[in-house]
Enzyme design. Structure first.
Site, PDB file in Angstrom:
ATOM      1  N   ALA A  37       0.814  -1.219   0.000  1.00 45.13           N
ATOM      2  CA  ALA A  37       0.000   0.000   0.000  1.00 45.13           C
ATOM      3  C   ALA A  37       0.855   1.281   0.000  1.00 45.13           C
ATOM      4  CB  ALA A  37      -0.919  -0.014   1.205  1.00 45.13           C
ATOM      5  N   ASN A 168      -6.413   1.507   5.947  1.00 42.33           N
ATOM      6  CA  ASN A 168      -6.077   0.314   5.170  1.00 42.33           C
ATOM      7  C   ASN A 168      -6.206  -0.941   6.040  1.00 42.33           C
ATOM      8  OD1 ASN A 168      -5.252  -0.355   2.505  1.00 42.33           O
ATOM      9  ND2 ASN A 168      -3.808   1.339   2.585  1.00 42.33           N
ATOM     10  N   GLY A 234     -18.042   8.362  -4.971  1.00 43.95           N
ATOM     11  CA  GLY A 234     -17.209   9.476  -4.529  1.00 43.95           C
ATOM     12  C   GLY A 234     -16.843   9.454  -3.067  1.00 43.95           C
ATOM     13  N   ALA A 260      -7.215   1.199  -5.088  1.00 42.05           N
ATOM     14  CA  ALA A 260      -8.083   2.374  -5.253  1.00 42.05           C
ATOM     15  C   ALA A 260      -7.872   3.369  -4.108  1.00 42.05           C
ATOM     16  CB  ALA A 260      -9.542   1.940  -5.305  1.00 42.05           C
ATOM     17  N   GLY A 261      -7.800   2.840  -2.881  1.00 38.07           N
ATOM     18  CA  GLY A 261      -7.634   3.722  -1.722  1.00 38.07           C
ATOM     19  C   GLY A 261      -6.273   4.411  -1.740  1.00 38.07           C
ATOM     20  N   ASP A 262      -5.250   3.682  -2.140  1.00 38.54           N
ATOM     21  CA  ASP A 262      -3.905   4.275  -2.216  1.00 38.54           C
ATOM     22  C   ASP A 262      -3.908   5.410  -3.242  1.00 38.54           C
ATOM     23  OD1 ASP A 262      -3.245   2.164  -0.548  1.00 38.54           O
ATOM     24  OD2 ASP A 262      -2.508   0.916  -2.184  1.00 38.54           O
ATOM     25  N   ASP A 298      -1.328  -3.217  -8.748  1.00 38.24           N
ATOM     26  CA  ASP A 298      -1.843  -2.413  -7.641  1.00 38.24           C
ATOM     27  C   ASP A 298      -1.582  -0.921  -7.797  1.00 38.24           C
ATOM     28  OD1 ASP A 298      -2.337  -4.924  -6.763  1.00 38.24           O
ATOM     29  OD2 ASP A 298      -1.337  -4.718  -4.829  1.00 38.24           O
TER      30      ASP A 298
HETATM   31  O1  KDG Z   1      -3.702  -1.178  -0.949  1.00 35.21           O
HETATM   32  C1  KDG Z   1      -3.116  -2.151  -1.791  1.00 35.21           C
HETATM   33  C2  KDG Z   1      -2.406  -3.168  -0.969  1.00 35.21           C
HETATM   34  O2  KDG Z   1      -3.357  -3.888  -0.244  1.00 35.21           O
HETATM   35  C3  KDG Z   1      -1.583  -4.151  -1.744  1.00 35.21           C
HETATM   36  O3  KDG Z   1      -0.676  -3.540  -2.604  1.00 35.21           O
HETATM   37  C4  KDG Z   1      -0.900  -5.172  -0.862  1.00 35.21           C
HETATM   38  O4  KDG Z   1       0.115  -3.864   0.843  1.00 35.21           O
HETATM   39  C5  KDG Z   1      -0.610  -4.750   0.548  1.00 35.21           C
HETATM   40  C6  KDG Z   1      -1.276  -5.440   1.644  1.00 35.21           C
HETATM   41  O5  KDG Z   1      -0.671  -5.517   2.703  1.00 35.21           O
HETATM   42  O6  KDG Z   1      -2.395  -5.907   1.479  1.00 35.21           O
END
Ligand code: KDG
Length: 318
Positions: A37, A168, A234, A260-262, A298
């Site tokens: 992420a 996250n 949104g 998407a969140g990143d 990603d």
């Molecule tokens: O936000 C995307 C991430 O979930 C992915 O790249 C993998 O970092 C990751 C995780 O720990 O799930």
């Protein structure tokens, strides 16, 4: 003198993503990619022309070599990265599922990054940045990475550098749900910008009402702005000085929701660094998030400035 625009820390992951639908064990063809992420966020900032850095530790192995080379190629600063030959580099696999969130499988317990502790925290390095971005993925790995996360949050916030915080949530990495909620809430108090998804907020504090969620986190101590990502349509926001509203998302056909969140965090926080208004920054966040879900890796959809302008001009909104 400021040398970095953005600092982040956490675990970059080597990713194998499936090129065919179906359970991972049946898939014959995979592509490899840079993931994680915080690495996705650093990638997004670099594409927009900022100077991001990610602090981490990698194994001296093929995955680690791939990751460092890919990060350099993206324009991410890598001088905060340590290597060890005692541990392996984290990896994960991702199904192809255009109809919802794909199943994933981690290979990361005991990885190089997971051995980091407060002793690896270099205050002077962090204080060069104009913004710090954090999540609770790294925090969830173990007591030492949790302590590192608190040290970074406390030090950077005391220095007056803004912090963007995307929870996250990864419940599978925490010991208990209570532990996850308690730590997300404690860390949110250091954040200037708190960016939960609506489903994450529900897991954390029980409501799916965006206004209630914003009020809850502003009361808890988020310093400036809470933005609740409400899905494809949104995001809703509220600021400490009383502005609020919904900012409509962009209409796209998703292929893969991961990242998407990143991408939202990149669009939003870069917008603030570019002195956009809060609404314009959220709109940029929505654009980056929507574009990202139309790509399989990603972070492949993280746009350059030109790609972002084109996407915002050509894509219809809700
Ligand atoms: O936000 C995307 C991430 O979930 C992915 O790249 C993998 O970092 C990751 C995780 O720990 O799930």
């Amino acid at each position: 003198m400021t040398k970095l625009d953005v600092i982040t820390f956490g675990e970059p992951l080597f990713l194998f993503y499936a090129n065919e639908e179906g359970p991972l064990w049946k898939v014959n063809n995979f592509s490899r990619a840079l993931a994680g992420a915080e690495t996705n966020v650093a990638t997004g900032f670099a594409r927009l022309g900022f100077k991001p850095s990610q602090v981490t530790k990698l194994g001296k192995d093929t995955f680690g070599k791939f990751i460092i080379e890919a990060m350099k190629e993206e324009g991410i600063e890598t001088d905060g990265i340590q290597f060890t030959d005692q541990r392996f580099t984290g990896m994960y696999m991702k199904e192809l599922n255009p109809n919802g969130d794909p199943k994933i499988e981690y290979f990361r317990r005991g990885s190089a990054a997971s051995t980091m502790s407060v002793e690896d925290f270099d205050k002077d390095y962090f204080l060069q940045a104009r913004l710090m971005h954090m999540t609770t993925i790294f925090a969830a790995l173990n007591e030492n990475t949790l302590a590192f996360t608190y040290e970074a949050a406390k030090t950077v916030s005391e220095a007056g550098i803004p912090i963007s915080f995307d929870p996250n949530l990864r419940p599978q990495l925490w010991k208990t749900k209570e532990d996850m909620v308690e730590n997300v809430h404690n860390l949110a108090k250091y954040a200037n910008y708190f960016l939960p998804g609506i489903n994450e907020a529900e897991q954390l504090m029980g409501s799916t009402n965006p206004e209630e969620i914003c009020d809850f986190y502003l009361d808890l101590g988020v310093k400036d702005i809470v933005v609740v990502k409400t899905g494809a349509d949104g995001a809703y926001y509220k600021t400490r000085d009383g502005q609020s509203g919904h900012v409509a998302g962009y209409k796209v056909k998703p292929i893969d929701t991961v990242g998407a969140g990143d991408a939202f965090a990149v669009g939003f926080a870069s917008g603030l660094l570019d002195n956009l208004s809060v609404e314009e920054a959220i709109l940029r966040g929505n654009a980056c998030g929507a574009r990202q879900v139309t790509f399989e890796g990603d972070n492949d959809g993280m746009p350059t400035r030109e790609e972002l302008a084109q996407f915002q001009k050509e894509t219809e909104r809700y």
